[in-house]
Structures are given as structure tokens and as C-alpha cells.
Design a protein around this motif. Structure first.
Motif, mmCIF file in Angstrom:
data_model
loop_
_atom_site.group_PDB
_atom_site.id
_atom_site.type_symbol
_atom_site.label_atom_id
_atom_site.label_comp_id
_atom_site.label_asym_id
_atom_site.label_seq_id
_atom_site.Cartn_x
_atom_site.Cartn_y
_atom_site.Cartn_z
ATOM 1 N N GLU A 86 0.834 -1.185 0.000
ATOM 2 C CA GLU A 86 0.000 0.000 0.000
ATOM 3 C C GLU A 86 0.878 1.248 0.000
ATOM 4 N N LYS A 87 0.620 2.136 -0.941
ATOM 5 C CA LYS A 87 1.429 3.333 -1.061
ATOM 6 C C LYS A 87 0.935 4.397 -0.083
ATOM 7 N N PRO A 88 1.855 5.133 0.526
ATOM 8 C CA PRO A 88 1.465 6.188 1.468
ATOM 9 C C PRO A 88 0.644 7.273 0.783
ATOM 10 N N ALA A 89 -0.388 7.737 1.474
ATOM 11 C CA ALA A 89 -1.184 8.833 0.941
ATOM 12 C C ALA A 89 -0.461 10.155 1.173
ATOM 13 N N GLU A 171 4.424 4.531 9.443
ATOM 14 C CA GLU A 171 4.250 4.060 8.065
ATOM 15 C C GLU A 171 2.780 3.760 7.770
ATOM 16 N N GLU A 172 2.119 3.119 8.716
ATOM 17 C CA GLU A 172 0.710 2.781 8.500
ATOM 18 C C GLU A 172 -0.165 4.030 8.528
ATOM 19 N N THR A 175 -0.640 5.976 5.294
ATOM 20 C CA THR A 175 -1.548 5.470 4.256
ATOM 21 C C THR A 175 -2.937 6.088 4.376
ATOM 22 N N ARG A 176 -3.253 6.642 5.529
ATOM 23 C CA ARG A 176 -4.521 7.339 5.793
ATOM 24 C C ARG A 176 -5.740 6.465 5.572
ATOM 25 N N THR A 177 -5.636 5.185 5.922
ATOM 26 C CA THR A 177 -6.790 4.295 5.788
ATOM 27 C C THR A 177 -7.776 4.474 6.949
#
Length: 213
Positions: A86-89, A171-172, A175-177
Motif C-alpha cells: 500500500e502506497k502512502p497517501a 508508516e501505517e 496510508t490514511r486508511t
């Protein structure tokens, strides 16, 4: 004279009858031979057709023989699903990322990974909010009144190295999930003396921290 004429007619009739019998026998033989040859072209379960392609029938017959003998080769390519990381937002420099992780470590030391992730999320929510600076470094080093917004910056604890969990939480969070309902604040209700922050709408409590907006 009359007898001779009658004999001639009889002989002619017999000859004609014999000729028709021979022609009929030949026709039956030809028809039978054609049917036999055509039947050799047909396969079980296949509709009879005089236009059948001998090559196609032969190929089909070979396939049936292969299947019946168990010599059937199945050439099926398995689909490979490549899962991209997953690419960082939000993209920040490695230097800024290190500062970010050190703040998370200092603020959430002793908290669970979920608690560290929530602290990192609050920092990024502030970056997105018009009420705060628009960079990670700006948010972390923001001065409110005569003190820094985050106590670890004030007391120097931010200078300590970050743990692997804090680095992973950063890092997580990038991603702004999960934006934690756009929470902008967090505090420890057991030690804070700030009455104003207790008036904020509580979103979630994780470990020793209350997250609010």
C-alpha cells in the motif's frame, strides 16, 4: 414365323430384366459401400453430415482416445495475483519520518501498537486541518503560547530513538486508511490539568489516552 417372333420377344424381355437386376445390385453395392465409408468418419455423439471434415473427425477421435486412455494433457496457466504494498497517501522525507516516529515513541511509550498508531494519526489530522501547521515538522514543533504543543519536544524526550512499533505505526498512519474520526487531540485524563481539553468530543479511548476532536 410367329413362334420365332414370340421367342425373340421373350429373349429380349429376359435380357432387359437381367440388365435391370444387375444395375440395381451395383447401385445397392455402391450405396452400401458409401454408407460404410461415411460412417467411419462419424464419432459417437456427433450428428451425421455428408460435409464432415475427415481431418476434424480424426482429430476428435484422437482426443477421445486420449481421454479414454487417461493421456489427457491439461495446459492451464495459474493466475498470479501480485499484491502491491500500500502506497502512502502522504509523502514525507526520511528525516521528517524519523522525527515523527520519535514523537510517537515519546508520547505513546508503553502503549499498545494501536495506541501508537492513534497518536500518529492525530499528528497527520492536524497537518490536514487549517487550525494547525501544514507539515509534519510544523505540527510537531508548533509553539502554543510559550510552550511546545507536545511535551516531549519541550522536555527533550523526542530526542530518544524510536522503537520498531513506532516506526511501523508512522508508516501505517501515512496510508490514511483510518483517520480516527478526524481526531485532533489526545490526553491522559489521569494526569492532565487542562480543563479545556476535557470539553472536546471524545472519539475513542485507547490505553491511557483519550482521543477527541
Amino acid at each position: 414365323m410367329k413362334n420365332t417372333y414370340v421367342k425373340t420377344i421373350i429373349v429380349a424381355c429376359v435380357a432387359t430384366f437381367t440388365f435391370f437386376i444387375q444395375q440395381n445390385s451395383k447401385a445397392e453395392a455402391i450405396t452400401e459401400n458409401r454408407i460404410i465409408n461415411e460412417e467411419n468418419l462419424y464419432l459417437p455423439g456427433q450428428a451425421n453430415s455428408t460435409n464432415a471434415d475427415p481431418q476434424e473427425n480424426n482429430n476428435a477421435k484422437i482426443e477421445i482416445i486420449k481421454k479414454e486412455s487417461g493421456v489427457q494433457k491439461v495446459d492451464k496457466k495459474a493466475e498470479t495475483v501480485k499484491q502491491e504494498p500500500e502506497k502512502p497517501a502522504v509523502s514525507i522525507s526520511n528525516e521528517e519520518k524519523d522525527l515523527f516516529a520519535r514523537l510517537v515513541e515519546a508520547e505513546a511509550k508503553g502503549e499498545s501498537y494501536e495506541g501508537k498508531l492513534a497518536v500518529a494519526t492525530v499528528v497527520l489530522n492536524r497537518v490536514d486541518s487549517p487550525q494547525f501547521p501544514n507539515t509534519v515538522t510544523g505540527v510537531i514543533k508548533q509553539v502554543v503560547g510559550d510552550v511546545y504543543a507536545f511535551s516531549p519536544v519541550q522536555n527533550g524526550e523526542i530526542n530518544n530513538p524510536a522503537s520498531d512499533d513506532s516506526k511501523r505505526a508512522v508508516e501505517e498512519a501515512l496510508t490514511r486508511t483510518d483517520r480516527l474520526s478526524d481526531s485532533l487531540y489526545f490526553y491522559n485524563p489521569k494526569i492532565t490539568s487542562d480543563k479545556w481539553i476535557r470539553t472536546r468530543t471524545v472519539v475513542k479511548t485507547i490505553g491511557h489516552h483519550v482521543f477527541a476532536k
